[in-house]
Design an enzyme around this catalytic site. Structure first.
Site, short mmCIF file in Angstrom:
data_model
loop_
_atom_site.label_atom_id
_atom_site.label_comp_id
_atom_site.label_asym_id
_atom_site.label_seq_id
_atom_site.Cartn_x
_atom_site.Cartn_y
_atom_site.Cartn_z
CE LYS A 170 -1.58 2.93 2.92
NZ LYS A 170 -1.64 4.19 2.16
CD GLU A 245 14.09 1.19 8.51
OE1 GLU A 245 14.57 2.22 9.03
OE2 GLU A 245 14.69 0.11 8.47
CB CYS A 279 13.21 9.49 8.01
SG CYS A 279 14.08 8.46 6.84
CD GLU A 378 10.37 12.64 11.70
OE1 GLU A 378 9.31 12.03 11.86
OE2 GLU A 378 11.35 12.15 11.11
#
Ligand code: NDP
Length: 471
Positions: A170, A245, A279, A378
């Site tokens: 997906k 991850e 990231c 983040e």
């Protein structure tokens, strides 16, 4: 751009059982560029069944044959490289030149490299009276984010195919087109039925249906910590293997004897790549207090060189952010930084020159305290926090004072000193003194940055389980 009205599974384009579609929006023009189906749990069920059937023969195929399929897939994708780069420049806002190299050519190369890795892999060994065999895990459910759409998919499917697994993927709603280009390439080369299956849709419906499906043996996910938590818990309920991850808040430690003229620009470039939607970006620059102001001036000078603009303009280094939501989230973080007392040194708002597009000015905060929200959370946008430190030990403590542990950098006057600090960082990757990204090195996180590793020959190991045969 081409729209797609079907999912791809069982070696064919399949109508969606749902009637809704998802609009793919250009981050620069804010206009719709394509549509893809909004899938359902019933679509997932069909795709997983196809992957299960496909697994029976794919897992038994010889290593050489699987390697050749990977090479064919890479070649078929290569012919589509310009269209994929164009799609990603629209979807994510990545400058076309960077998108072509990093978002497209690099992952295509990685597909081919996995052919080499599996040819060279040691798939069995003797241990005492046992024969230890590596066997593919089975059907892998892959759920991917939008920031490096093709790369994140390839990081999962290439080692999975190499190991003998089949996949149900997906892609992210915001950047789904790479998955469809891949499906076209797989179809064109005649990849065996059920090996690669794509169902587009939302994380809540399609993603969860994949993760929860009893016939999915492993889940490989890249995305936010929040979604990772949910996925780990749903997969845990089914006792499935997971590879996660997740996010990062990586630190770049500049030691007092580092060559600042090289280190500071490198740190800025790293933080700002893909407009900060990376990231592993070094979003915290940790500098000696007595050289803090000098570092800030150098960082500002480097930032001024990174031209903000239309992703299709060849002079552009930084494009818009991927969506209005992403832009607003980043702007909120910038406001929080100001309120919490960080000193705004550059940028800090929406650039006035763009009538359309989700642009945010690349931003630098100086004199940031590591306890501030902008240093802990983040942001996933072009925002650099410069944090002063007094001793090397304090620099390490600041770098490690993060819920995340994905990547990082150290620059010192000598390799020995940089290595000493690098070894103390609780993070999955560290580049020292300008060390380059290595496609052979495992990539992944400590702490809340995830579980498992991707990239390089060791990534294939994630998709194996071990069988011990005693004799
Ligand atoms: P999200 O976690 O929101 O989404 C990632 C993917 O997961 C999307 O396909 C999403 O679907 C899907 N998803 C969301 N919730 C669920 C759920 N409950 N079950 C199953 N699938 C779900 O992240 P973003 O797409 O916003 O990406 C940004 C985040 O990803 C950042 O935090 C970033 O650090 C992290 N990231 C980590 C990387 C790494 O290698 N460590 C690399 C790249 C990004 P939908 O399309 O509907 O949103």
């Amino acid at each position: 751009m081409t729209s797609y009205d079907k999912h791809y599974y069982d070696g064919a384009w399949q109508p969606s059982t749902g009637s809704e579609t998802i609009a793919v929006i250009s981050s620069a023009t804010e206009l719709e560029i394509a549509r893809v189906p909004r899938g359902t749990a019933a679509d997932v069920d069909q795709a997983v069944k196809a992957a299960r059937r496909g697994f029976e023969s794919w897992s038994r195929l010889g290593v050489e044959e699987r390697a050749q399929w990977l090479e064919k897939l890479a070649a078929a994708l290569k012919t589509r490289a310009p269209q994929i780069a164009e799609a990603i420049a629209h979807e994510v806002g990545t400058a076309l030149g960077y998108a072509t190299k990093v978002q497209v050519e690099f992952p295509i190369m990685m597909i081919g490299m996995n052919a080499k890795f599996i040819r060279e892999a040691k798939l069995q060994e003797e241990l005492g009276n046992s024969l230890i065999i590596k066997e593919p895990v089975g059907v892998v459910g892959c759920v991917t984010p939008w920031n490096y759409p093709l790369h994140q998919i390839v990081c999962k499917i290439a080692p999975a195919f190499a190991a003998g697994c089949t996949v149900v993927l997906k892609p992210a709603e915001m950047a789904p087109l790479s998955a469809f280009f891949l499906a076209e390439a797989a179809h064109e080369i005649g990849l065996p039925r059920g090996v690669f299956n794509v169902v587009s849709g939302s994380g809540r419906v399609v993603g969860e249906a994949i993760v929860a499906h009893p016939d999915v043996d492993m889940v490989s996910f890249t995305g936010s910590l929040q979604a990772g938590r949910r996925i780990a818990s749903v997969a845990g309920d089914g006792i499935k293997k997971v590879c996660l991850e997740l996010g990062g808040k990586s630190a770049f430690v500049v030691l007092d004897d580092a060559p600042f003229d090289k280190a500071i620009p490198a740190g800025v470039n790293n933080c700002m790549q893909n407009s900060g939607q990376t990231c592993s970006a070094w979003t915290r620059m940790i500098v000696p207090r007595r050289r803090h102001d000098e570092a800030v001036e150098m960082a500002k000078a480097q930032l001024a060189k990174l031209t903000l603009g239309d992703p299709f303009d060849k002079n552009t280094r930084l494009g818009p952010l991927a969506s209005a939501t992403q832009r607003d989230t980043v702007l909120d973080y910038i406001e929080t930084g100001k309120k919490e007392g960080a000193k705004l040194a550059a940028g800090g708002g929406r650039p006035p020159q763009f009538a359309k597009g989700y642009y945010v000015e690349p931003t630098i905060f100086a004199n940031v305290d590591n306890t501030m929200t902008i240093a802990q959370e983040e942001i996933f946008g072009p925002v650099l926090s410069i944090i002063p430190y007094d001793t090397d030990a304090a620099a390490v403590a600041i770098a490690n004072d993060s819920p995340y542990g994905l990547a990082g950098g150290v620059w010192a006057g000598s390799e020995e000193r940089a290595l000493d600090v690098a070894k103390q960082l609780r993070t999955g990757q560290v580049d020292i003194n300008g060390g380059r990204f290595n496609v052979l090195a495992p990539f992944g996180g400590y702490k809340k940055s995830g579980i498992g590793r991707e990239i390089g020959p060791l990534a294939i190991e994630e998709f194996f389980q071990l069988k011990s045969i005693q004799r």
